[in-house]
Scaffold this active site. Structure first.
Site, PDB file in Angstrom:
ATOM      1  CB  CYS A   1      -7.212  -3.460   0.992  1.00  0.00           C
ATOM      2  SG  CYS A   1      -6.326  -4.272  -0.323  1.00  0.00           S
TER       3      CYS A   1
ATOM      4  CD  GLU B   1      -3.426   1.908  -3.709  1.00  0.00           C
ATOM      5  OE1 GLU B   1      -4.616   1.795  -3.357  1.00  0.00           O
ATOM      6  OE2 GLU B   1      -3.095   2.346  -4.820  1.00  0.00           O
TER       7      GLU B   1
ATOM      8  CE  LYS C   1       6.743   0.111  10.463  1.00  0.00           C
ATOM      9  NZ  LYS C   1       6.535  -1.260  10.830  1.00  0.00           N
TER      10      LYS C   1
ATOM     11  CD  GLU D   1     -10.487  -1.306   5.861  1.00  0.00           C
ATOM     12  OE1 GLU D   1      -9.714  -0.568   6.491  1.00  0.00           O
ATOM     13  OE2 GLU D   1     -10.217  -1.769   4.740  1.00  0.00           O
TER      14      GLU D   1
HETATM   15  P1  NAP Z   1      -1.608   0.029   9.642  1.00  0.00           P
HETATM   16  O1  NAP Z   1      -1.789  -0.105  11.072  1.00  0.00           O
HETATM   17  O2  NAP Z   1      -1.873   1.344   8.997  1.00  0.00           O
HETATM   18  O3  NAP Z   1      -0.107  -0.397   9.349  1.00  0.00           O
HETATM   19  C1  NAP Z   1       0.460  -0.435   8.066  1.00  0.00           C
HETATM   20  C2  NAP Z   1       1.953  -0.203   8.171  1.00  0.00           C
HETATM   21  O4  NAP Z   1       2.209   1.148   8.566  1.00  0.00           O
HETATM   22  C3  NAP Z   1       2.643  -1.054   9.211  1.00  0.00           C
HETATM   23  O5  NAP Z   1       3.951  -1.330   8.767  1.00  0.00           O
HETATM   24  C4  NAP Z   1       2.653  -0.148  10.418  1.00  0.00           C
HETATM   25  O6  NAP Z   1       3.629  -0.492  11.352  1.00  0.00           O
HETATM   26  C5  NAP Z   1       2.939   1.183   9.764  1.00  0.00           C
HETATM   27  N1  NAP Z   1       2.458   2.365  10.477  1.00  0.00           N
HETATM   28  C6  NAP Z   1       1.403   2.467  11.341  1.00  0.00           C
HETATM   29  N2  NAP Z   1       1.246   3.745  11.730  1.00  0.00           N
HETATM   30  C7  NAP Z   1       2.202   4.468  11.102  1.00  0.00           C
HETATM   31  C8  NAP Z   1       2.572   5.853  11.119  1.00  0.00           C
HETATM   32  N3  NAP Z   1       1.894   6.755  11.828  1.00  0.00           N
HETATM   33  N4  NAP Z   1       3.613   6.256  10.362  1.00  0.00           N
HETATM   34  C9  NAP Z   1       4.299   5.367   9.619  1.00  0.00           C
HETATM   35  N5  NAP Z   1       4.014   4.046   9.572  1.00  0.00           N
HETATM   36  C10 NAP Z   1       2.977   3.609  10.307  1.00  0.00           C
HETATM   37  O7  NAP Z   1      -2.461  -1.030   8.838  1.00  0.00           O
HETATM   38  P2  NAP Z   1      -2.534  -2.598   9.092  1.00  0.00           P
HETATM   39  O8  NAP Z   1      -3.373  -2.818  10.295  1.00  0.00           O
HETATM   40  O9  NAP Z   1      -1.193  -3.208   9.041  1.00  0.00           O
HETATM   41  O10 NAP Z   1      -3.294  -3.074   7.766  1.00  0.00           O
HETATM   42  C11 NAP Z   1      -4.667  -3.008   7.655  1.00  0.00           C
HETATM   43  C12 NAP Z   1      -5.089  -1.804   6.837  1.00  0.00           C
HETATM   44  O11 NAP Z   1      -4.399  -1.780   5.598  1.00  0.00           O
HETATM   45  C13 NAP Z   1      -6.551  -1.840   6.469  1.00  0.00           C
HETATM   46  O12 NAP Z   1      -7.122  -0.575   6.711  1.00  0.00           O
HETATM   47  C14 NAP Z   1      -6.566  -2.155   4.987  1.00  0.00           C
HETATM   48  O13 NAP Z   1      -7.667  -1.692   4.286  1.00  0.00           O
HETATM   49  C15 NAP Z   1      -5.319  -1.534   4.538  1.00  0.00           C
HETATM   50  N6  NAP Z   1      -4.840  -2.155   3.327  1.00  0.00           N
HETATM   51  C16 NAP Z   1      -5.022  -1.487   2.156  1.00  0.00           C
HETATM   52  C17 NAP Z   1      -4.610  -2.037   0.966  1.00  0.00           C
HETATM   53  C18 NAP Z   1      -4.803  -1.294  -0.310  1.00  0.00           C
HETATM   54  O14 NAP Z   1      -4.095  -1.559  -1.242  1.00  0.00           O
HETATM   55  N7  NAP Z   1      -5.717  -0.367  -0.398  1.00  0.00           N
HETATM   56  C19 NAP Z   1      -3.994  -3.292   0.967  1.00  0.00           C
HETATM   57  C20 NAP Z   1      -3.831  -3.956   2.177  1.00  0.00           C
HETATM   58  C21 NAP Z   1      -4.255  -3.371   3.348  1.00  0.00           C
HETATM   59  P3  NAP Z   1       3.313  -1.556  12.551  1.00  0.00           P
HETATM   60  O15 NAP Z   1       2.930  -2.831  11.891  1.00  0.00           O
HETATM   61  O16 NAP Z   1       4.611  -1.649  13.249  1.00  0.00           O
HETATM   62  O17 NAP Z   1       2.197  -0.975  13.345  1.00  0.00           O
END
Ligand code: NAP
Ligand code: MG
Length: 497
Positions: free
Chosen positions: A284, A250, A175, A385
């Site tokens: 991240c 992560e 997904k 963040e």
């Molecule tokens: P996000 O909103 O958490 O979304 C990540 C993924 O999870 C997307 O595919 C999203 O779908 C899905 N998702 C959201 N809520 C969910 C739920 N309750 N259950 C299952 N899946 C769910 O994060 P983002 O805005 O895409 O990315 C930014 C964040 O990622 C930042 O906080 C960053 O620090 C973190 N990040 C961390 C790393 C690491 O390795 N530590 C690397 C990259 C990014 P949708 O897109 O359809 O909403």
């Protein structure tokens, strides 16, 4: 050119039952429609998991090096299409071409590493405590892996998860983030072209709540690998925990660079600019905090502001652009909100601070490279963040204070120190509570064959990348072979010699 993306389930490209579609637009130019993707839900998740379960029966028995041959081919195809992949990625999420080429290259490196790892899925053999008996352990696949990924590394992060999952003999339901369905689809097309059998990799497009949650909850999914926000990570961990699933998380970061008075300031300047404003700060591992020793504070801030003000912001397809847009309106709003929070907390805005408007900027979600000085430990600006082009500068009086400030957040992903003093460098390596520490390099720049991940609230202790992720995606089977021809009782038949 706009395209209709589809789900890929059991080897077929199919629409969602809802018939509804979601647009994927370029954040640098909202007139540029990359395509639409299906708004899927639980029905599609169920179909994909069923396909993956069926395919698992055969895939788990394919010799690992043969699985590796397919992954090598995936790397070859990605190499051949690297430029096309990078261009679509820039269009759908905005980072500059140089970076989307790098993102693609990381996928290629991960493919070749995974291919080679299939000949190395080592485990242990040890002596038995009983005679004429042998103890062996094997690495076994787990079953179906649910893979949920963010938009900021739309190729690299999915490959970090999908390739090792496949190498270990698992099948996959993927997904991807709603902001980057095109790159995700390309990856699945390449896997299919390389010969991954039907049902082994499935992709279901749709939202986190409609597709992500049912995927995590599905009893047919054995292992979940998630990268994204801490908020979603906590929800996923609780749901998966209630079903006793293995989960790798992560999550966020609040990464800092320390610059000591003896540092090569020109080198540190390049590293801080790249770390803070690369990918528009939406990594991240982005440098979100700069911890400056007071002896170099004023000089370094002046150097930094001068360069940040000159950064060329624009459409990432233009090779001369250095920083692209924020990925979407929501992310831009968050950045604007934090600029207000920073001002309210009494930090001094010394560069940027506004969204960019006028001309071509009006078609996108652009924000200036932004720097605050006078940031104090504990401010929200310093703790939370932001995920945008905002750098907070904190002045300190000593190395010890720098490390204390660096460690004083909930997160523990990446970190960096610029110094020529080898003793300080190694003390930093020992004392910084982060999964990754760079010495004389920026907070960004992971390599595919090294473990990647964070301490504290950045994750739940697993690592991606390198050899460690192969442990995450496999189960250990312990085997005892008794060739004594009699019943031997461990811990009881102790009189052997
Ligand atoms: P996000 O909103 O958490 O979304 C990540 C993924 O999870 C997307 O595919 C999203 O779908 C899905 N998702 C959201 N809520 C969910 C739920 N309750 N259950 C299952 N899946 C769910 O994060 P983002 O805005 O895409 O990315 C930014 C964040 O990622 C930042 O906080 C960053 O620090 C973190 N990040 C961390 C790393 C690491 O390795 N530590 C690397 C990259 C990014 P949708 O897109 O359809 O909403
Ligand atoms: Mg988009």
């Amino acid at each position: 050119m706009s395209r209709e993306y589809k789900n890929f389930i059991a080897g077929e490209w199919v629409d969602a039952a809802s018939g509804e579609r979601v647009e994927n637009r370029n954040p640098a130019d909202r007139d540029d429609l990359i395509g639409t993707f299906p708004k899927s839900g639980e029905a599609e998740v169920n179909a994909a998991v069923a396909a993956a379960r069926e395919a698992y029966k055969k895939w788990r028995l394919v010799p690992a090096p043969i699985r590796g041959e397919i992954l090598k081919k995936v790397g070859d195809i990605m190499t051949a299409h690297k430029e096309d992949i990078a261009r679509v990625m820039t269009r759908e999420m905005g980072k500059v071409l140089k970076e989307t080429r790098g993102d693609t290259q990381e996928g290629i490196d991960t493919a070749y590493y995974a291919a080679s790892e299939t000949r190395r899925l080592f485990s242990h053999t040890t002596p038995s405590e009983l005679p004429n008996k042998m103890n062996i352990s094997f690495r076994m696949p787990i079953g179906v892996a649910g893979i949920i990924t963010p938009w900021n590394f739309p190729m690299a992060i999915p490959t970090w998860k999908i390739f090792p999952a496949l190498a270990c003999g698992n099948t996959v339901v993927f997904k991807p983030a709603s902001d980057t369905p095109a790159t995700a689809t390309t990856l699945v097309e390449i896997l299919a072209e390389a010969g991954v059998p039907e049902g082994v990799v499935n992709i279901v497009h749709g939202s986190g709540s409609k597709v992500g949650t049912p995927l995590v909850a599905h009893p047919g999914v054995n292992v979940i690998s998630f990268t994204g926000s801490s908020e979603a990570g906590k929800q996923i961990y609780s749901l998966a925990g209630s079903k006793l699933k293995r989960v790798s998380l992560e999550l966020g970061g609040k990464n800092a660079v320390i610059v000591m008075p003896d540092a090569d300031l020109d080198l540190a300047l390049e590293g801080v600019l790249w770390g803070a404003f690369g990918t528009t700060g939406q990594r991240c591992t982005a440098t979100s905090r700069l911890i400056l020793h007071e002896a170099v504070h004023d000089k370094f801030v002046a150097m930094l502001v001068e360069r940040a003000n000159r950064l060329k912001v624009g459409n990432g397809l233009d090779e001369s652009v250095e920083m692209g847009p924020c990925v979407n309106q929501g992310q831009l709003n968050v950045v604007e909100e934090y600029v207000q929070i920073g001002k309210g907390e009494g930090a001094q805005l010394v560069a940027g601070g506004s969204r960019l408007t006028g001309g071509a900027y009006d078609k996108g979600t652009f924000h200036q490279a932004t720097i605050f000085t006078g940031v104090k430990p504990g401010m929200r600006l310093e703790q939370e963040e932001i995920f945008g082009p905002v750098l907070s500068v904190i002045k300190v009086q000593s190395f010890d204070e720098a490390v204390t400030v660096l460690n004083d957040t909930a997160y523990g992903l990446s970190s960096s120190i610029y110094t020529r003093d080898v003793n300080l460098a190694f003390k930093a390596v020992r004392d910084i509570e982060c999964g990754i520490t760079y010495v004389n390099g920026p907070t960004i720049g992971a390599e595919a064959h090294m473990p990647f991940g964070g301490m504290k609230e950045t994750g739940n202790g697993h690592r991606e990348g390198g050899w460690q992720v192969y442990e995450f995606f496999s189960e250990t089977k312990t085997v005892y072979v008794d060739f004594s021809g009699k019943l031997q009782k461990a811990q009881i038949d102790t009189e052997q010699v």
